[in-house]
Motif scaffolding. Structure first.
Motif, PDB file in Angstrom:
ATOM      1  N   SER A 248      30.022  15.693 -10.032  1.00 15.49           N
ATOM      2  CA  SER A 248      29.229  14.503 -10.326  1.00 15.49           C
ATOM      3  C   SER A 248      27.842  14.863 -10.888  1.00 15.49           C
ATOM      4  CB  SER A 248      29.092  13.723  -9.023  1.00 15.49           C
ATOM      5  OG  SER A 248      28.517  12.491  -9.251  1.00 15.49           O
TER       6      SER A 248
ATOM      7  N   ARG B  54      42.556  22.387  -3.551  1.00  8.36           N
ATOM      8  CA  ARG B  54      41.141  22.387  -3.943  1.00  8.36           C
ATOM      9  C   ARG B  54      40.320  23.241  -2.981  1.00  8.36           C
ATOM     10  NH1 ARG B  54      36.691  18.485  -3.612  1.00  8.36           N
ATOM     11  NH2 ARG B  54      35.680  20.333  -2.767  1.00  8.36           N
TER      12      ARG B  54
ATOM     13  N   LYS C 231      34.365  14.570 -12.906  1.00  6.68           N
ATOM     14  CA  LYS C 231      33.946  13.568 -11.937  1.00  6.68           C
ATOM     15  C   LYS C 231      32.871  12.667 -12.544  1.00  6.68           C
ATOM     16  CE  LYS C 231      35.034  14.756  -7.499  1.00  6.68           C
ATOM     17  NZ  LYS C 231      34.585  15.124  -6.138  1.00  6.68           N
TER      18      LYS C 231
ATOM     19  N   ARG D 134      34.557   8.992  -7.978  1.00  4.33           N
ATOM     20  CA  ARG D 134      34.163   9.547  -6.671  1.00  4.33           C
ATOM     21  C   ARG D 134      33.044   8.738  -6.012  1.00  4.33           C
ATOM     22  NH1 ARG D 134      29.088  10.408  -6.151  1.00  4.33           N
ATOM     23  NH2 ARG D 134      29.172  12.472  -5.193  1.00  4.33           N
TER      24      ARG D 134
ATOM     25  N   LYS E 276      28.949  25.613  -4.669  1.00  8.08           N
ATOM     26  CA  LYS E 276      28.720  24.292  -4.091  1.00  8.08           C
ATOM     27  C   LYS E 276      27.375  23.723  -4.514  1.00  8.08           C
ATOM     28  CE  LYS E 276      31.007  22.346  -2.106  1.00  8.08           C
ATOM     29  NZ  LYS E 276      32.093  21.491  -2.715  1.00  8.08           N
TER      30      LYS E 276
HETATM   31  C1  PEP Z   1      33.283  18.161  -4.438  1.00 13.37           C
HETATM   32  O1  PEP Z   1      34.341  17.646  -4.858  1.00 13.37           O
HETATM   33  O2  PEP Z   1      33.253  19.110  -3.665  1.00 13.37           O
HETATM   34  C2  PEP Z   1      31.985  17.599  -4.866  1.00 13.37           C
HETATM   35  C3  PEP Z   1      30.852  18.300  -4.735  1.00 13.37           C
HETATM   36  O3  PEP Z   1      32.073  16.361  -5.339  1.00 13.37           O
HETATM   37  P1  PEP Z   1      31.037  15.499  -6.224  1.00 13.37           P
HETATM   38  O4  PEP Z   1      30.715  16.337  -7.412  1.00 13.37           O
HETATM   39  O5  PEP Z   1      31.840  14.277  -6.540  1.00 13.37           O
HETATM   40  O6  PEP Z   1      29.862  15.212  -5.343  1.00 13.37           O
END
Ligand code: PEP
Ligand code: MN
Length: 266
Positions: free
Chosen positions: A118, A59, A140, A170, A64
């Motif tokens: 998420s 991963r 997620k 998560r 981001k």
């Molecule tokens: C991730 O897996 O990098 C992430 C941002 O997770 P989440 O969407 O669960 O916050």
């Protein structure tokens, strides 16, 4: 709820095949790597270690979804190129998050699994768009999504024709602030009872604290999870993103040994 594709009454449990790895089969699948792709050299050095210890899927985030617009936003398309290249070099399938419908087609050239984060679980345009592909999707759970909302999100993807959906618990927002989120293992057990989709657990975002990751990893396996997604780094304290919840390679080795032991019982 009406009759849904996610429901077990519809048919067999779904196994998602990614290269020669099966998610939802007997073996617990370990997905690991840094929160964010930081550079080609850094990802390659992490990936080589992960390959050595038997991690199944690499991963790394290129796009981001950071809470602050001033935080590092990821290397974007350059990051996609890096993870694709590194995956080939170390011979590991890769997973990375896509946040925008405009990037879905392009992602198909670079990644083996698309992660829907998420924050985007309710992004129905994005869900429909990835549903039009055949690429496996790791969906997620939204941080305040109920089981029903989460399953409907999966249904959005499946209704478009893509049955290769993997759920990922998560953690959810609760009144508890000691941990970053509250890892809801109840739903892991519930989903294994009633629904067809494989489910993996992310104890990194689920706790936000690296010292809690080993125990919650094993707990997830005991609850019935088909695998784990864990943030790891060669130098966890120096990770650009989510350092506090990122574990080292030796810590991951220990978790993987324990997962194997507990898999014999569950
Ligand atoms: C991730 O897996 O990098 C992430 C941002 O997770 P989440 O969407 O669960 O916050
Ligand atoms: Mn992260």
């Amino acid at each position: 709820m009406e009759k849904l594709l996610v429901d077990k009454v519809y048919g067999e449990s779904i196994k998602v095949k990614v290269k020669d790895i099966i998610i939802g089969g007997k073996e617990k699948v370990i997905i690991s790597g840094p929160c964010a792709i930081e550079s080609y050299e850094s990802l390659l050095s992490i990936a080589k270690e992960l390959k050595k210890i038997g991690v199944h899927i690499l991963r790394g985030g290129a796009y981001k979804p950071r809470t602050s617009p001033y935080s590092f936003q990821g290397l974007e398309e350059e990051g996609l190129k890096i993870i694709s290249q590194v995956g080939k070099e170390v011979d590991l399938p890769v997973i990375t998050e896509i946040m925008d419908t405009r990037d879905v087609e392009k992602a198909g050239n670079y990644t083996d699994i698309i992660q829907i984060g998420s924050r985007n679980m309710y992004n129905y345009s994005l869900l429909k768009e990835v549903g039009k592909t055949k690429i496996p999707i790791l969906l997620k759970r939204g941080m305040s999504a109920t089981l029903e909302e989460w399953l409907y999100a999966a249904e959005y993807i499946m209704a478009e024709g893509n049955q290769n959906v993997i759920l990922c618990e998560r953690g959810i927002r609760t009144f508890e602030t000691y941990t970053r989120n509250t890892l809801d293992l109840n739903l892991v057990a519930a989903i294994k009872e009633k629904y067809r989709l494989p489910i993996i657990v992310d104890p990194s975002h689920g706790t936000g604290l690296r010292e809690l990751v080993p125990k919650m990893s094993i707990s997830a396996i005991c609850a019935g999870a088909d695998g784990l997604e864990i943030e790891s780094h060669i130098n966890p304290e120096k990770a650009i993103s989510d350092a506090r919840q990122t574990i080292s390679i030796p810590q991951l080795v220990k978790i993987m040994e324990d997962v194997k032991k507990f898999t014999m019982y569950f």
